[in-house]
Structures are given as C-alpha cells and as structure tokens.
Design a protein around this motif. Sequence first.
Motif, PDB file in Angstrom:
ATOM      1  N   PHE A  42     -51.925-101.653 -35.914  1.00 21.61           N
ATOM      2  CA  PHE A  42     -50.594-101.260 -35.931  1.00 21.61           C
ATOM      3  C   PHE A  42     -49.803-102.002 -36.946  1.00 21.61           C
ATOM      4  N   LEU A  43     -50.240-103.200 -37.236  1.00 17.34           N
ATOM      5  CA  LEU A  43     -49.411-104.059 -38.175  1.00 17.34           C
ATOM      6  C   LEU A  43     -49.833-103.570 -39.434  1.00 17.34           C
ATOM      7  N   LEU A  44     -51.035-103.281 -39.734  1.00 15.69           N
ATOM      8  CA  LEU A  44     -51.385-102.829 -41.124  1.00 15.69           C
ATOM      9  C   LEU A  44     -51.136-101.572 -41.302  1.00 15.69           C
ATOM     10  N   GLN A  45     -50.532-100.549 -40.420  1.00 11.27           N
ATOM     11  CA  GLN A  45     -50.139 -99.423 -40.693  1.00 11.27           C
ATOM     12  C   GLN A  45     -49.285 -99.183 -41.965  1.00 11.27           C
ATOM     13  N   PRO A  46     -49.262 -98.254 -42.789  1.00 11.02           N
ATOM     14  CA  PRO A  46     -48.346 -98.220 -43.988  1.00 11.02           C
ATOM     15  C   PRO A  46     -47.176 -97.973 -43.562  1.00 11.02           C
ATOM     16  N   GLN A  53     -42.519 -92.308 -37.442  1.00 17.86           N
ATOM     17  CA  GLN A  53     -42.626 -92.472 -36.167  1.00 17.86           C
ATOM     18  C   GLN A  53     -41.027 -92.857 -35.616  1.00 17.86           C
ATOM     19  N   GLU A  54     -40.094 -93.544 -36.357  1.00 16.83           N
ATOM     20  CA  GLU A  54     -38.819 -93.938 -35.992  1.00 16.83           C
ATOM     21  C   GLU A  54     -38.175 -92.463 -36.076  1.00 16.83           C
ATOM     22  N   GLU A  55     -38.359 -91.583 -37.264  1.00 17.77           N
ATOM     23  CA  GLU A  55     -37.846 -90.348 -37.397  1.00 17.77           C
ATOM     24  C   GLU A  55     -38.167 -89.425 -36.313  1.00 17.77           C
ATOM     25  N   LYS A  56     -39.307 -89.483 -35.932  1.00 16.34           N
ATOM     26  CA  LYS A  56     -39.552 -88.623 -34.908  1.00 16.34           C
ATOM     27  C   LYS A  56     -38.817 -88.892 -33.491  1.00 16.34           C
ATOM     28  N   GLU A  57     -38.655 -90.005 -33.258  1.00 12.70           N
ATOM     29  CA  GLU A  57     -37.998 -90.634 -31.892  1.00 12.70           C
ATOM     30  C   GLU A  57     -36.471 -90.029 -32.229  1.00 12.70           C
ATOM     31  N   GLU A  58     -35.900 -90.106 -33.438  1.00 11.09           N
ATOM     32  CA  GLU A  58     -34.737 -89.605 -33.488  1.00 11.09           C
ATOM     33  C   GLU A  58     -34.544 -87.995 -33.495  1.00 11.09           C
ATOM     34  N   ASP A  59     -35.642 -87.304 -33.819  1.00  7.33           N
ATOM     35  CA  ASP A  59     -35.682 -85.974 -33.914  1.00  7.33           C
ATOM     36  C   ASP A  59     -35.667 -85.590 -32.275  1.00  7.33           C
ATOM     37  N   ASP A  60     -36.205 -86.463 -31.524  1.00  7.61           N
ATOM     38  CA  ASP A  60     -36.553 -86.008 -29.976  1.00  7.61           C
ATOM     39  C   ASP A  60     -35.105 -86.117 -29.435  1.00  7.61           C
TER      40      ASP A  60
END
Length: 164
Positions: A42-46, A53-60
């Motif tokens: 998770f920490l090494l994810q780009p 992921q943050e945008e997807k949470e906002e789109d929900d």
Amino acid sequence: MDSLEKKQKIILGIMIAIVVGFIGYYVYAKEDQKQLQEEEEFLLQPTETKEKQEEKEEDDKILVHVSGAVQKEGIVELKINSRMADAIEKAGGFREDAYVEEINLAYKLEDGMKIKILTKEEKQIQIKENTKEEEISTNSGGINNEEKERNSKDSKIDINTATR
C-alpha cells in the motif's frame, strides 16, 4: 516400572508442548508477515493510485440543496443512489407546517438537485393560482385571440358552399 512410565509421560508432554509452541509461532509469524507485506504494498503504491481512490470516494457522494419547510435548509452531502427521505433526514426532518402529502420519499436523487418542501400555506396559494389560470382559459374557450386569428386565416373554405 511405574516411575519409568511417569518419566516417559513427562517427556512426551514436554515434547508435545514444544511442537505446539513451534506451530503457534509459525502461524503467528506468517500472519504478521502477510500484514507487513500488505502495508508495504500500500505504501509503495504510486501516488496516482491513491489519488484515484480519493477521487472515487468523492464520486460516491452527491450534493443536494434542500430548502423550504425543513429544520435546516442548505446543502447536504449524501451517498450516491440516496432517496428523498435521506435528504430530508439530513436536513433535520420536516417542520410542522410542511405539506408532505405529495412528497415521494422513495424518489432517487441525483447530484446537484434542489428540493423545495412547500408549507401548507404555500400549497394553498399555489392551488388558488392554478384555479384562477383554469378559469381564465375556460372563459376564453381555451383559445386566446391570436390563436383565433391564426385559425381563421389557416382554415380552408369549401368552394361548393362559398359565395362572393
């Protein structure tokens, strides 16, 4: 001979305890290792993935403006696919003077909608205005003067019954 059997039982018990201890340690160490590996991944994810992921949470989420006969007028944030009842609940519920008879609480909301809850007094005024408009259109036969002129110009004349 009894004492030999007692010694064997003690040694056997100690051996079983050691085996159980090794198995427990192995299982526990595996779980910790998996958890550490997931955290590292998770920490090494780009950074892009985290932003998505943050945008997807906002789109929900959707924003809806609720006004009129509710306790707290304003913009409320709801989950996508929320219903009218959810928006009214977020706005503190109906006021005592709210006209609720025609409100569909199961109506599915969309982002950017405005919901106006009428008071009973506002609804009465609206009914009176609609009644006046119906009376005006009934008195003129449902056709205003411009439409009458247009109809008379566009109407065809039967040449068999026409006179000069």
